[in-house]
Design a protein around this motif. Structure first.
Motif, mmCIF file in Angstrom:
data_model
loop_
_atom_site.group_PDB
_atom_site.id
_atom_site.type_symbol
_atom_site.label_atom_id
_atom_site.label_comp_id
_atom_site.label_asym_id
_atom_site.label_seq_id
_atom_site.Cartn_x
_atom_site.Cartn_y
_atom_site.Cartn_z
ATOM 1 N N GLY A 1 6.963 57.366 19.299
ATOM 2 C CA GLY A 1 6.307 57.552 18.012
ATOM 3 C C GLY A 1 7.047 58.497 17.084
ATOM 4 O O GLY A 1 6.560 58.841 16.025
ATOM 5 N N ASP A 2 8.230 58.940 17.484
ATOM 6 C CA ASP A 2 8.978 59.839 16.616
ATOM 7 C C ASP A 2 9.911 59.076 15.669
ATOM 8 O O ASP A 2 9.941 57.857 15.679
ATOM 9 C CB ASP A 2 9.758 60.837 17.474
ATOM 10 N N VAL A 3 10.623 59.838 14.868
ATOM 11 C CA VAL A 3 11.492 59.215 13.867
ATOM 12 C C VAL A 3 12.887 59.040 14.446
ATOM 13 O O VAL A 3 13.452 59.974 15.004
ATOM 14 C CB VAL A 3 11.562 60.110 12.605
ATOM 15 N N TRP A 4 13.443 57.869 14.322
ATOM 16 C CA TRP A 4 14.711 57.563 14.981
ATOM 17 C C TRP A 4 15.814 57.312 13.969
ATOM 18 O O TRP A 4 15.606 56.643 12.964
ATOM 19 C CB TRP A 4 14.533 56.326 15.874
ATOM 20 N N THR A 5 16.976 57.856 14.247
ATOM 21 C CA THR A 5 18.143 57.674 13.372
ATOM 22 C C THR A 5 19.155 56.779 14.082
ATOM 23 O O THR A 5 19.582 57.102 15.191
ATOM 24 C CB THR A 5 18.827 59.038 13.117
#
Ligand code: AKG
Ligand code: FE2
Length: 603
Positions: free
Chosen positions: A476-480
């Motif tokens: 659920g985190d932000v991925w780069t």
């Protein structure tokens, strides 16, 4: 720049005295207050007239003395106000400028190099991404959902305008459908310009949002010297500009790229860059390194040659439970609960019976062992240089990490746990995986330092960088995304180095995403060198934040944690593992990076 007035300087110097006299004044006031009731009580007491007179005289003498000293101190207060007034001056624009507080360290004198634009750049902090033009820029992910319609843009700008009343928000039409830009002008005697840009990827996903520039300049920038008030306003405006940026970004600093060109001459500089990258992101790419491109290509050719063998042949060297050998559809990440859709071949540096059995027979894959070993040593030699710099940068003896991971020559290296892993993620052509299906579930590596080689056009690696993981497995985190760049090696810090650095360096979660429609659906190959602590090496940081632990104990603990997370459903609050998956996978063991199915009888 006009200097501080001498009265101001004197005022600063005697500020302590003035504070002391104010305190004295307060205590006199208190004394006077308590003396007056005594006086009144004496006057109205029923004692004899002579006693009364005596008490009255004593009380009134005390009271008068207190009032007199109150008057003197009130006069002295005048000089405090005077000093405060003197500590201010007006510059030529009529703007009041305060003298610096005493004992404050002297500020760095302005030099030619400290131009407005240089200050603007400095405010952007350490650049970490690269713009299309190859310039270093900070890369942000938008915290707000980038607006998709004019109405949404209006709402967004109204919101910001309300939050930052001194800021004018100009919305510039993007140069293309995909690229959008918002420009802010913080108004005042100076203007602070901030431009935020973000792009939407071909499949509609929001890409990095970058602060294109933060510049502050005076209306008459060419007129030197600048006034003190200019700097004060500049600082306010820049803070406001930075607040806007902070307000709309996830602290995603991108993945820094570090060049090893002129390694010996630039050793100190490279060390610093490595430390910054590993502290802030935990991931970085290395370019201008000594491994020739053709050797990397040859290693990938070798991997393809091996993977093209029949499953039957490959299973002759099945994974042995000790991070050696071949496995397919077997590694389960606790974060997904399903096996990564891939096959892999792991090779260690041990010269033991176990490793001997895990090398494919010469007749099955001619030259494999020799060529693989050559590449393994080449990659490890590079990793040795990098580990030395990390050890030095962390204040550990230079050899700590190298001796901690590389078993001495002349032994059977049975305590070596470092492994090179060739990976092949299945071809996805014609298969419909759901939106969130992963080729490798999110995880942090257990090791010291991972060196990952990738092939151009086979993207998919994503990192949860620059942001604390908020769930145990980063779900659920932000991925780069890390786009594959020919020749660039991706390096990440693992949990062991995180511990060896007393948590100074980050072990960052990462994953491999399945290709989305429109992206290359073919197989993805990667090769990773996982530098792990030797079984008996003792891991402890310079500050001894954690107790000593050996490489072997560390791995056992990490495996236990992973195993329990994947197997005990009640502990999995943040991700789902279906009951049937757990049942189907009850015969799995945990490997260096997750769970592996027990495919061979080998212990
Ligand atoms: O294949 C990749 O790109 C990443 C592999 C990885 O992260 C791992 O095996 O630990
Ligand atoms: Fe990994």
């Amino acid at each position: 720049m006009p200097g501080q007035t001498s009265a101001g300087a004197a005022a600063s110097a005697s500020l302590d005295d003035q504070i002391a006299s104010l305190n004295a004044l307060i205590s006199t006031l208190a004394r006077t207050r308590s003396a007056l009731p005594t006086l009144v009580r004496t006057a109205s007491s029923t004692s004899s007239p002579s006693d009364r007179a005596q008490h009255y005289r004593a009380a009134s003498t005390e009271c008068q003395a207190a009032v007199r000293s109150l008057g003197e101190q009130l006069d002295a207060l005048e000089s405090v106000f005077q000093a405060v007034e003197d500590s201010e001056r007006r510059d030529s624009k009529g703007i009041v400028v305060r003298a610096p507080a005493p004992n404050r360290p002297a500020s760095t004198p302005a030099t030619d190099a400290l131009s407005w634009s240089a200050l603007g750049k400095a405010l952007q902090g350490p650049g970490a991404g690269r713009s299309g033009k190859g310039e270093t820029v900070e890369v942000y992910s938008p915290l707000f959902p980038p607006p998709r319609s004019h109405a949404e843009v209006v709402d967004l700008t109204r919101g910001w305008q309300a939050k930052h009343p001194r800021t004018r928000v100009d919305v510039a039409a993007g140069p293309s459908e995909q690229l959008h830009e918002l420009r802010f002008v913080a108004r005042g005697a100076l203007h602070a310009h901030v431009a935020l840009r973000w792009a939407r990827g071909p499949d509609g996903d929001e890409r990095a949002c970058e602060a294109d520039y933060v510049t502050c300049h005076a209306l008459s920038e060419d007129k030197l010297p600048f006034e003190t008030s200019d700097f004060a306003i500049f600082r306010t405006l820049s803070n406001q500009a930075m607040a806007i940026i902070d307000g709309c970004r996830v602290k995603d600093v991108g993945v820094p790229q570090i060049s090893l060109r002129d390694f010996e001459a630039r050793r100190e500089e490279i060390k610093e860059q490595l430390l910054i990258a590993a502290t802030e992101v935990g991931f970085f790419t290395l370019v201008d390194h000594p491994i020739p491109l053709e050797n990397v290509d040859a290693a990938f050719d070798l991997a393809e040659r091996f993977f093209s063998l029949s499953d039957e042949v490959k299973m002759k060297t099945a994974w042995n439970g000790k991070n050696m050998g071949y496995e397919k559809n077997a590694q389960i990440r606790p974060s997904t609960g399903y096996p990564d859709p891939k096959e892999s071949m792991q090779m260690g540096f041990q010269e033991t019976e176990d490793q001997e059995k895990a090398w494919p027979a010469e007749e099955d894959c001619p030259g494999f062992r020799q060529d693989a070993l050559r590449f393994m040593h080449e990659a490890r030699n590079l990793s040795i240089n990098i580990m030395e710099l990390f050890a030095e940068g962390l204040g550990l003896p230079k050899d700590t990490l190298v001796e901690g991971t590389v078993s001495p020559e002349g032994t059977d290296k049975s305590d070596s746990m470092t492994t090179m892993r060739m990976l092949k993620y299945h071809d996805c052509t014609g298969k419909d995986f759901g939106e969130d299906y992963l080729r490798a579930g999110s995880h942090a590596d257990f090791d010291v330092l991972t060196f990952l080689f990738q092939r151009e056009g086979q993207d998919g690696l994503e990192v949860c960088a620059g942001k604390e993981i908020t769930t145990p497995f980063g779900v659920g985190d932000v991925w780069t995304p890390i786009k594959v760049e020919r020749g660039a090696i991706v390096i990440n810090v693992g949990d062991q180095l995180k511990r060896w650095s007393d948590d100074r360096l980050k072990s960052t979660f990462h994953r491999v995403r399945c290709p989305r429609p429109g992206q290359n659906q073919g197989a993805r190959h990667s090769i990773g060198l996982f530098n792990q602590a030797r079984r008996d090496a003792v891991i402890q940081g310079p500050k001894k934040l954690y107790p000593k632990i050996t490489g072997g104990e560390f791995l056992a603990q990490a495996m236990k944690r992973n195993y329990e997370a994947a197997m005990k459903k009640d502990k999995l609050e943040t991700y789902e593992v279906k009951e049937e998956t757990l049942i189907a996978n009850k015969d799995h063991q945990v490997s260096g990076t997750g769970l592996e199915k027990v495919v061979a009888a080998a212990a």
